[in-house]
Design an enzyme around this catalytic site. Structure first.
Site, PDB file in Angstrom:
ATOM      1  N   SER A   1       0.827  -1.206   0.000  1.00 30.74           N
ATOM      2  CA  SER A   1       0.000   0.000   0.000  1.00 30.74           C
ATOM      3  C   SER A   1       0.857   1.249   0.000  1.00 30.74           C
ATOM      4  CB  SER A   1      -0.918   0.019   1.211  1.00 30.74           C
ATOM      5  OG  SER A   1      -1.693   1.209   1.193  1.00 30.74           O
TER       6      SER A   1
ATOM      7  N   LYS B   1      -4.430  -7.042   3.373  1.00 28.32           N
ATOM      8  CA  LYS B   1      -4.506  -5.908   2.433  1.00 28.32           C
ATOM      9  C   LYS B   1      -5.957  -5.649   2.015  1.00 28.32           C
ATOM     10  CE  LYS B   1      -3.287  -2.522  -0.154  1.00 28.32           C
ATOM     11  NZ  LYS B   1      -3.789  -2.463  -1.454  1.00 28.32           N
TER      12      LYS B   1
ATOM     13  N   HIS C   1      -7.486  -3.811   4.794  1.00 26.20           N
ATOM     14  CA  HIS C   1      -6.931  -2.446   4.727  1.00 26.20           C
ATOM     15  C   HIS C   1      -7.755  -1.612   3.746  1.00 26.20           C
ATOM     16  CE1 HIS C   1      -4.559   0.525   2.494  1.00 26.20           C
ATOM     17  NE2 HIS C   1      -3.855   0.733   3.602  1.00 26.20           N
ATOM     18  N   ASN C   2      -8.016  -2.183   2.576  1.00 32.05           N
ATOM     19  CA  ASN C   2      -8.761  -1.439   1.563  1.00 32.05           C
ATOM     20  C   ASN C   2     -10.209  -1.214   1.992  1.00 32.05           C
ATOM     21  OD1 ASN C   2      -6.385  -1.692   0.146  1.00 32.05           O
ATOM     22  ND2 ASN C   2      -7.392  -2.077  -1.796  1.00 32.05           N
TER      23      ASN C   2
ATOM     24  N   GLU D   1     -10.056   1.621   4.161  1.00 30.80           N
ATOM     25  CA  GLU D   1      -9.795   2.786   3.279  1.00 30.80           C
ATOM     26  C   GLU D   1     -11.114   3.309   2.689  1.00 30.80           C
ATOM     27  OE1 GLU D   1      -6.590   2.125   0.284  1.00 30.80           O
ATOM     28  OE2 GLU D   1      -8.093   2.653  -1.207  1.00 30.80           O
TER      29      GLU D   1
HETATM   30  C1  6PG Z   1      -3.303   1.167  -1.618  1.00 30.26           C
HETATM   31  C2  6PG Z   1      -4.664   1.210  -2.306  1.00 30.26           C
HETATM   32  C3  6PG Z   1      -4.665   0.573  -3.644  1.00 30.26           C
HETATM   33  C4  6PG Z   1      -6.057   0.501  -4.270  1.00 30.26           C
HETATM   34  C5  6PG Z   1      -6.597   1.786  -4.700  1.00 30.26           C
HETATM   35  C6  6PG Z   1      -7.825   1.684  -5.574  1.00 30.26           C
HETATM   36  O1  6PG Z   1      -3.301   0.650  -0.531  1.00 30.26           O
HETATM   37  O2  6PG Z   1      -2.317   1.657  -2.173  1.00 30.26           O
HETATM   38  O3  6PG Z   1      -5.578   0.517  -1.506  1.00 30.26           O
HETATM   39  O4  6PG Z   1      -4.179  -0.727  -3.496  1.00 30.26           O
HETATM   40  O5  6PG Z   1      -5.968  -0.298  -5.378  1.00 30.26           O
HETATM   41  O6  6PG Z   1      -6.833   2.622  -3.625  1.00 30.26           O
HETATM   42  O7  6PG Z   1      -8.923   1.156  -4.935  1.00 30.26           O
HETATM   43  P1  6PG Z   1     -10.378   1.371  -5.560  1.00 30.26           P
HETATM   44  O8  6PG Z   1     -10.198   1.614  -7.029  1.00 30.26           O
HETATM   45  O9  6PG Z   1     -11.123   0.116  -5.323  1.00 30.26           O
HETATM   46  O10 6PG Z   1     -10.945   2.569  -4.876  1.00 30.26           O
END
Ligand code: 6PG
Length: 472
Positions: free
Chosen positions: A131, A185, A188-189, A192
């Site tokens: 990430s 991960k 994590h997302n 996010e």
């Molecule tokens: C990271 C992000 C990355 C992710 C994007 C897009 O940790 O660097 O999580 O891996 O792919 O943020 O996510 P979405 O397109 O689903 O919003």
């Protein structure tokens, strides 16, 4: 000839693959990358820091031959079939003991399958979350590896060298067995998605509710980033409000379409949470709100049919900004709480042995959800390494309680003003249910038994019961 071999190989030289490789080279490792697209190979070599050892090749076999044994290589290609295609081309070229890392956003079940497929050939396959976006890959990402511990030991020095550092501690650690790296991960997302949704709701509350313009929004988020809400996402939000559009005289944020995209990891988090099951309603809501954002035409029609009520908030700007700050703080904690509770449950249920104290440490730097709150959670797990939910930690409870009243007030006013705050509401509802010793779900059990003889348990006598319910 051994000294002419390379330490590490990368398959896929898109911006993430290239930047990770250059980061490794900057830390003294000799690296080689492969991409079918020759322009990417030359772009890799051109971007290398002078004095570092970086090579790009257009043949996979060439790269594999030029790697030190046991080979250590990573692929950064789109999740799904491309990963299987790379594995199929790699297999005839590899030897027992080689380590292959998938650094993309693969689903953990695919990783599990691939671990087993390569184990049969004596090859270590590791799923690894990375990430931090393009910039993070180049200067220090947060790295979430899982899989075979021996294989991790082989790549540990390189990963520690390139990872972000927090107080000299690298933001990488072994995060569990088999597909654990990709599982962490994924969650994590999910977090996010949740925090981004909550920030967007806070933006609406400040803009629509209190009439703040972009300059004022910048100042608010900038000041929030200097306090308890300090985080990467709040920091970039402050920047975003100042960005001018180069195609009009407006701020860029005001000309960006409100349809939010997604690549699927948020949805996976919700789906896998339901599968366990574990409740992550803020993440579910964040996914749903991105979906609703896609209903553009219907929303425009509905706006005419259901004209908005007056969305003005009746509070001084200063007071409102403080209250919204507190609501964002409260609900951000709830987002982490739900994601971490999911990891706790998944770790047991799927036998992944995910060390949560390490997860929060790894998330402190480099990644998209890095924030000062991770320090608070690190302390919570120091008290209790097997904490089922961070809301049960006394230190966290103190923080949550200090902003609870303002959170309720913001949500009540947002509801009255018709400003959609589904993320904030779902966080508060989860909290209210979580702190309720006896929920009204006894009635659901009674109904299930009434119409379907599904049985129920009693609070006073052990066992399973069924009643012939009377119609009245
Ligand atoms: C990271 C992000 C990355 C992710 C994007 C897009 O940790 O660097 O999580 O891996 O792919 O943020 O996510 P979405 O397109 O689903 O919003």
């Amino acid at each position: 000839m051994a000294n002419s071999l390379y330490d590490f190989g990368m398959i896929g030289l898109g911006v993430m693959g290239r930047n990770l490789l250059l980061n490794m080279a900057d830390h003294g490792f000799s690296v080689i990358g492969f991409d079918k697209d020759a322009t990417k190979n030359s772009a890799l070599e051109t971007a290398a820091t002078p004095g570092t050892t970086v090579k790009g090749v257009a043949e996979l076999a060439t790269m594999v031959q030029l790697l030190e044994r046991p080979r250590k290589l990573m692929m950064l290609v789109p999740a799904g079939q491309p990963v299987d295609d790379v594995i199929a081309s790699l297999l005839p070229l590899l030897e027992q003991g080689d380590v292959v890392i998938d650094g993309g956003n693969s689903h953990y079940t695919d990783t599990l399958r691939r671990v087993q497929q390569l184990r049969e050939k004596g090859i270590h396959f590791m799923g690894m979350g990375v990430s931090g976006g393009e910039q993070g890959a180049r200067t220090g990402p947060s790295i979430m590896p899982g899989g075979d511990l021996d294989a991790y030991a082989k790549v540990k020095p390189m990963l520690e060298a390139i990872a972000a550092k927090v107080k000299d501690t690298p933001c990488v650690a072994y995060l569990g067995k088999e597909g654990a790296g990709h599982y962490v991960k994924m969650v994590h997302n999910g977090i996010e998605y949740a925090i981004m949704q909550l920030i967007s709701e806070s933006y609406a509350l400040l803009q629509k509710g209190a009439g703040l313009n972009n300059d004022q929004l910048h100042e608010v988020f900038k000041s929030w980033n200097q306090g308890a809400l300090q985080s990467f996402l709040v920091e970039i939000t402050a920047d975003i409000f100042l960005q001018n559009d180069d195609k009009s005289d407006k701020r860029l944020v005001d000309v960006i379409s409100d349809k939010a995209g997604s690549k699927g990891t948020g949805k996976w988090t919700s789906q896998d949470a339901m599968e366990l099951p574990v409740a992550v309603p803020v993440i579910d809501t964040a996914v749903a709100m991105r979906t609703i954002s896609g209903y553009k035409d219907q929303r425009v029609q509905a706006e005419a049919l259901y004209p908005a009520t007056d969305s003005t908030i009746h509070a001084t700007s200063e007071m409102w900004i403080k209250q919204v700050h507190d609501a964002l703080y409260f609900t951000t904690i709830l987002s982490y709480a739900q994601g971490l509770a999911m990891l706790h449950e998944a770790s047991r249920d799927l036998q992944m042995e995910i060390p949560l104290p390490e997860v929060v440490k790894v998330w402190r730097g480099g990644c998209i959800i890095r924030s000062t709150l991770l320090e608070v959670f690190t302390q919570a797990y120091q008290q209790n390494t097997d904490l089922a939910n961070i809301l049960l930690d006394k230190g966290v409870a103190y923080l949550v309680q200090s902003v609870e009243s303002n959170t309720r007030s913001v949500i009540a006013q947002a509801v009255a003003a018709g400003i959609p705050v589904a993320g904030l509401m779902s966080a508060l509802s989860y909290f209210d249910a979580f702190r309720t010793g006896r929920m009204p779900t006894n009635l659901i059990q009674a109904q299930r038994d009434y119409f379907g003889a599904h049985t129920y348990q009693r609070v006073d006598i052990p066992g399973t019961f069924h009643t012939e319910w009377q119609q009245h």
